[in-house]
Design an enzyme around this catalytic site. Structure first.
Site, PDB file in Angstrom:
ATOM      1  N   ASP A   8      17.215  -9.428 -51.845  1.00 29.80           N
ATOM      2  CA  ASP A   8      15.885  -9.959 -52.169  1.00 29.80           C
ATOM      3  C   ASP A   8      15.509  -9.682 -53.622  1.00 29.80           C
ATOM      4  O   ASP A   8      16.021  -8.748 -54.242  1.00 29.80           O
ATOM      5  CB  ASP A   8      14.855  -9.332 -51.209  1.00 29.80           C
ATOM      6  N   GLY A   9      14.606 -10.498 -54.131  1.00 26.44           N
ATOM      7  CA  GLY A   9      14.064 -10.286 -55.471  1.00 26.44           C
ATOM      8  C   GLY A   9      14.605 -11.241 -56.533  1.00 26.44           C
ATOM      9  O   GLY A   9      14.313 -11.070 -57.721  1.00 26.44           O
ATOM     10  N   ASP A  55      13.422 -18.922 -41.862  1.00 25.83           N
ATOM     11  CA  ASP A  55      12.084 -19.133 -42.425  1.00 25.83           C
ATOM     12  C   ASP A  55      12.129 -19.637 -43.861  1.00 25.83           C
ATOM     13  O   ASP A  55      11.122 -20.131 -44.381  1.00 25.83           O
ATOM     14  CB  ASP A  55      11.265 -17.835 -42.342  1.00 25.83           C
ATOM     15  N   ASN A  56      13.282 -19.513 -44.520  1.00 24.81           N
ATOM     16  CA  ASN A  56      13.399 -19.999 -45.889  1.00 24.81           C
ATOM     17  C   ASN A  56      13.357 -21.530 -45.975  1.00 24.81           C
ATOM     18  O   ASN A  56      13.196 -22.077 -47.072  1.00 24.81           O
ATOM     19  CB  ASN A  56      14.669 -19.464 -46.570  1.00 24.81           C
ATOM     20  N   ARG A 159      17.802  -3.008 -48.541  1.00 26.47           N
ATOM     21  CA  ARG A 159      17.004  -4.145 -48.990  1.00 26.47           C
ATOM     22  C   ARG A 159      16.652  -3.941 -50.449  1.00 26.47           C
ATOM     23  O   ARG A 159      16.030  -2.942 -50.800  1.00 26.47           O
ATOM     24  CB  ARG A 159      15.731  -4.337 -48.163  1.00 26.47           C
ATOM     25  N   SER A 167      12.262  -8.825 -42.120  1.00 24.54           N
ATOM     26  CA  SER A 167      12.247 -10.286 -42.236  1.00 24.54           C
ATOM     27  C   SER A 167      13.228 -10.970 -41.277  1.00 24.54           C
ATOM     28  O   SER A 167      14.018 -11.832 -41.668  1.00 24.54           O
ATOM     29  CB  SER A 167      12.524 -10.715 -43.685  1.00 24.54           C
TER      30      SER A 167
HETATM   31  C1  IPE Z   1      14.544 -12.429 -46.640  1.00 22.43           C
HETATM   32  O1  IPE Z   1      13.881 -12.528 -47.834  1.00 22.43           O
HETATM   33  C2  IPE Z   1      15.620 -13.469 -46.554  1.00 22.43           C
HETATM   34  C3  IPE Z   1      16.704 -13.307 -47.506  1.00 22.43           C
HETATM   35  C4  IPE Z   1      16.861 -12.366 -48.404  1.00 22.43           C
HETATM   36  C5  IPE Z   1      17.724 -14.317 -47.413  1.00 22.43           C
HETATM   37  P1  IPE Z   1      12.495 -13.304 -47.978  1.00 22.43           P
HETATM   38  O2  IPE Z   1      12.115 -13.181 -49.405  1.00 22.43           O
HETATM   39  O3  IPE Z   1      12.620 -14.668 -47.431  1.00 22.43           O
HETATM   40  O4  IPE Z   1      11.542 -12.459 -47.027  1.00 22.43           O
HETATM   41  P2  IPE Z   1       9.955 -12.285 -47.032  1.00 22.43           P
HETATM   42  O5  IPE Z   1       9.378 -13.669 -47.047  1.00 22.43           O
HETATM   43  O6  IPE Z   1       9.598 -11.530 -48.273  1.00 22.43           O
HETATM   44  O7  IPE Z   1       9.664 -11.510 -45.795  1.00 22.43           O
HETATM   45  C1  IPE Z   2      16.142 -13.647 -52.063  1.00 24.31           C
HETATM   46  O1  IPE Z   2      15.341 -13.749 -53.192  1.00 24.31           O
HETATM   47  C2  IPE Z   2      17.002 -14.869 -51.856  1.00 24.31           C
HETATM   48  C3  IPE Z   2      16.554 -15.740 -50.770  1.00 24.31           C
HETATM   49  C4  IPE Z   2      15.603 -15.481 -49.929  1.00 24.31           C
HETATM   50  C5  IPE Z   2      17.260 -16.988 -50.609  1.00 24.31           C
HETATM   51  P1  IPE Z   2      13.926 -14.445 -53.149  1.00 24.31           P
HETATM   52  O2  IPE Z   2      14.099 -15.906 -53.438  1.00 24.31           O
HETATM   53  O3  IPE Z   2      13.213 -14.152 -51.879  1.00 24.31           O
HETATM   54  O4  IPE Z   2      13.200 -13.748 -54.370  1.00 24.31           O
HETATM   55  P2  IPE Z   2      11.710 -13.205 -54.401  1.00 24.31           P
HETATM   56  O5  IPE Z   2      11.533 -12.294 -53.227  1.00 24.31           O
HETATM   57  O6  IPE Z   2      10.812 -14.384 -54.337  1.00 24.31           O
HETATM   58  O7  IPE Z   2      11.648 -12.478 -55.720  1.00 24.31           O
HETATM   59 MG    MG Z   3      11.996 -12.643 -51.282  1.00 24.47          MG
END
Ligand code: IPE
Ligand code: IPE
Ligand code: MG
Length: 217
Positions: A8-9, A55-56, A159, A167
């Protein structure tokens, strides 16, 4: 040892430089390469990576299609290296909603790397732990059978990106997982961050509900 990572991030990392979110995902793919290559050296035999949650799909269409393109590109680029290094690639999650061209590429990658014995890498795409649980349930199912269907228990859950939540990732498999939350963004996550998380894990005392030294009481 089974390590699972919520990568994440990426979006926030890109925003820091004023770049589009997709630039963060692209850089994140480099971290995936690094971590896969380093995993066996850190004593990891199973690595599960959260790449795209169910959910993405709620994200902007442009980001989704960019991510799907990146995944296809990643598979194309990584499979030869995985074959050479004993990496067995697998994918978990739903396949029926993915782009039609991505699924055969995933299946081919699984076939081509099936004999890899050094490390098993499971990439979660269109993954929802709740949905996986629902799809695996049947009346009278026992713990062992459910675990068999879902996959091995997680030892260490990492994480990146600063959030402290699951998540919808590996809810059953994390029953006794140790958690490591780090503010480091996924694109900045290095081999030494992985080593650090594993070293900290090895110092923890896992009790699984027991009293480990009853005589000390
Ligand atoms: C979780 O991250 C899914 C992945 C890293 C693929 P999200 O960024 O989608 O999760 P939330 O929305 O912060 O819970
Ligand atoms: C994780 O990074 C990758 C996916 C969920 C696909 P994010 O896209 O959630 O990055 P942030 O959390 O918005 O920084
Ligand atoms: Mg994220």
């Amino acid at each position: 040892m089974h390590v699972a990572i919520i990568m994440d991030g990426n979006g926030r990392w890109a925003k820091r430089f004023g770049w589009p979110r997709l630039a963060g995902h692209k850089q994140g793919a480099e971290s995936v390469r690094r971590v896969i290559r380093h995993a066996p050296l850190a004593g990891i035999d199973t690595l599960t990576l959260y790449a795209f949650s169910s959910d993405n799909w709620k994200r902007p269409q442009e980001e989704i299609s960019g991510l799907m393109r990146l995944l296809a590109h990643f598979i194309e680029r990584e499979v030869p290296e995985c074959c050479a290094n004993g990496v067995r690639l697998e994918f978990i999650g739903r396949r029926d909603r993915l782009p039609a061209t991505l699924v055969p590429a995933m299946e081919a990658a699984e076939r081509q790397t099936a004999t890899g014995r050094r490390v098993r890498v499971r990439i979660a795409i269109d993954y929802s732990s709740r949905d996986m649980l629902l799809a695996s349930m049947r009346p009278g199912i026992c713990r062992e059978e459910l675990s068999q269907k879902l996959g091995p228990d997680v030892d260490l859950l990492i994480r990146t990106g600063g959030e402290k939540r699951l998540s919808d990732f590996l809810l059953w498999e994390c029953a006794y997982a140790e958690f490591h939350f780090t503010p480091v963004s996924w694109p900045d996550f290095t081999e030494s961050d992985l080593e650090g998380a594993v070293a900290e894990f090895r110092r923890r005392e896992r009790r699984f509900g027991e009293v480990l030294d009853p005589s000390a009481a």
